[in-house]
Design an enzyme around this catalytic site. Sequence first.
Site, PDB file in Angstrom:
ATOM      1  CE1 TYR A  12    -154.610 -22.407  12.985  1.00 18.02           C
ATOM      2  CE2 TYR A  12    -155.435 -21.009  14.748  1.00 18.02           C
ATOM      3  CZ  TYR A  12    -155.650 -21.988  13.810  1.00 18.02           C
ATOM      4  OH  TYR A  12    -156.890 -22.554  13.678  1.00 18.02           O
TER       5      TYR A  12
ATOM      6  NE  ARG B  70    -159.533 -18.371  24.897  1.00 13.55           N
ATOM      7  CZ  ARG B  70    -159.043 -17.306  25.536  1.00 13.55           C
ATOM      8  NH1 ARG B  70    -159.861 -16.471  26.156  1.00 13.55           N
ATOM      9  NH2 ARG B  70    -157.762 -17.067  25.553  1.00 13.55           N
TER      10      ARG B  70
ATOM     11  CG  ASP C 170    -149.524 -36.717  -2.531  1.00 11.13           C
ATOM     12  OD1 ASP C 170    -148.910 -37.297  -3.441  1.00 11.13           O
ATOM     13  OD2 ASP C 170    -149.164 -36.734  -1.327  1.00 11.13           O
TER      14      ASP C 170
ATOM     15  N   GLY D  82    -153.744 -36.840  12.017  1.00 13.21           N
ATOM     16  CA  GLY D  82    -154.986 -37.609  12.017  1.00 13.21           C
ATOM     17  C   GLY D  82    -154.695 -39.068  12.344  1.00 13.21           C
TER      18      GLY D  82
ATOM     19  CG  LEU E  68    -153.314 -41.119   7.984  1.00 12.64           C
ATOM     20  CD1 LEU E  68    -153.127 -42.625   7.756  1.00 12.64           C
ATOM     21  CD2 LEU E  68    -154.558 -40.885   8.852  1.00 12.64           C
TER      22      LEU E  68
ATOM     23  N   GLY F 164    -148.525 -17.517  27.315  1.00 12.29           N
ATOM     24  CA  GLY F 164    -148.331 -16.397  26.385  1.00 12.29           C
ATOM     25  C   GLY F 164    -149.397 -16.359  25.304  1.00 12.29           C
TER      26      GLY F 164
ATOM     27  CG  ASN G  42    -161.922 -21.735  22.727  1.00  9.86           C
ATOM     28  OD1 ASN G  42    -161.947 -20.609  22.234  1.00  9.86           O
ATOM     29  ND2 ASN G  42    -160.901 -22.179  23.422  1.00  9.86           N
TER      30      ASN G  42
END
Length: 330
Positions: free
Chosen positions: A146, A224, A61, A35, A32, A286, A175
Amino acid sequence: MILVTGGAGYVGSHLVMALLERGKDVIVFDSLELGHIEIIERLKKYGNLKFVQGNLMNLDDIRGVFLVNKNIEAVVHFAAYSQVAESVKNPQKYYYNNVYGTLNLLNAMMEFGVNKIVFSSTAATYGEPEYTPIDENHPQKPINPYGNSKLMVEKIMDDYDKAYGLKSVRLRYFNVAGADSEARIGEWHNPETHLIPNVLKATADKKFKMFGTDYNTKDGTCVRDYINVEDLAKAHILALDYLNNGGDTNYINLGTNDGNTVKEVFTACEEIKGVEIPLEVCPRRGGDPASLVADNKKAREVLGWIPQHDLDDCIKSAYEWEKVLGQIMH
Ligand code: UDP
């Protein structure tokens, strides 16, 4: 029962809705942090949904979820950070969460004998396109942390298959756009960085910023491949079916085979809203490649997946959801 990590987030919640509508039992595991509990509450109306708040960074967890729920058949793993610019500024956050967090998940799966996973990967694992449309054989050379973090997980999954028999389908999204077609759930990011919600949200005080109009494309703005979030959710269901039917580890693009420029998206939003949208032309952002379009032949062949929604459907559903979100926020 299907375990969905990150099921309170944008793409994850649309898969949860699709699973519940098919009568599947679902457990969502979500910290969360990004989310929203309101999304979980909305989803609970549509079927048997358990929610566990937890963080993949804590092995206990996620072990606890498998310990208590012995009937998990497969996992769909969305939980991750996903902002390219932030990943460049703070790579540690991305490698820890996206890679280490996934290792904890996989280790818990191995411990409890769950060997099927569908993973949210990304077109960002391809890096700067060498040709277009991009098929799955395109070299994977990410240009930001990423994309690197997602590619690392893809490689880990291959090695876990060879060593431990983990079967994975890595879905490389282009996308993602749009919302539930009944506006029950939708995209809810804070801050919002994505094109369509940002165009729809623009006001005279906070104009829509168009990043770059000097690209080598048909109108100078980036191209895209906008893939509808409900179509995307459907592809995850098909990927789960594929694994349940004994399918081997695989990696598949999810896109439409077609691209739209930022200007085309902007104009379509104006038409759907029926107003002029305040616009500010800005320098390039960028790290944006000029054009990213998927070759989706493999998804059609391996999964039998055919996208049903076009760009207008994405914008219309996003617009309807923006109105609902406005009510939730006030
Ligand atoms: N974009 C824009 N203004 C915005 C957000 C996005 O001009 O407020 C452009 C962005 O530069 C890119 C395209 O829209 O060319 C899609 O960006 P988005 O962040 O939605 O997705 P990405 O392609 O980065 O995954």
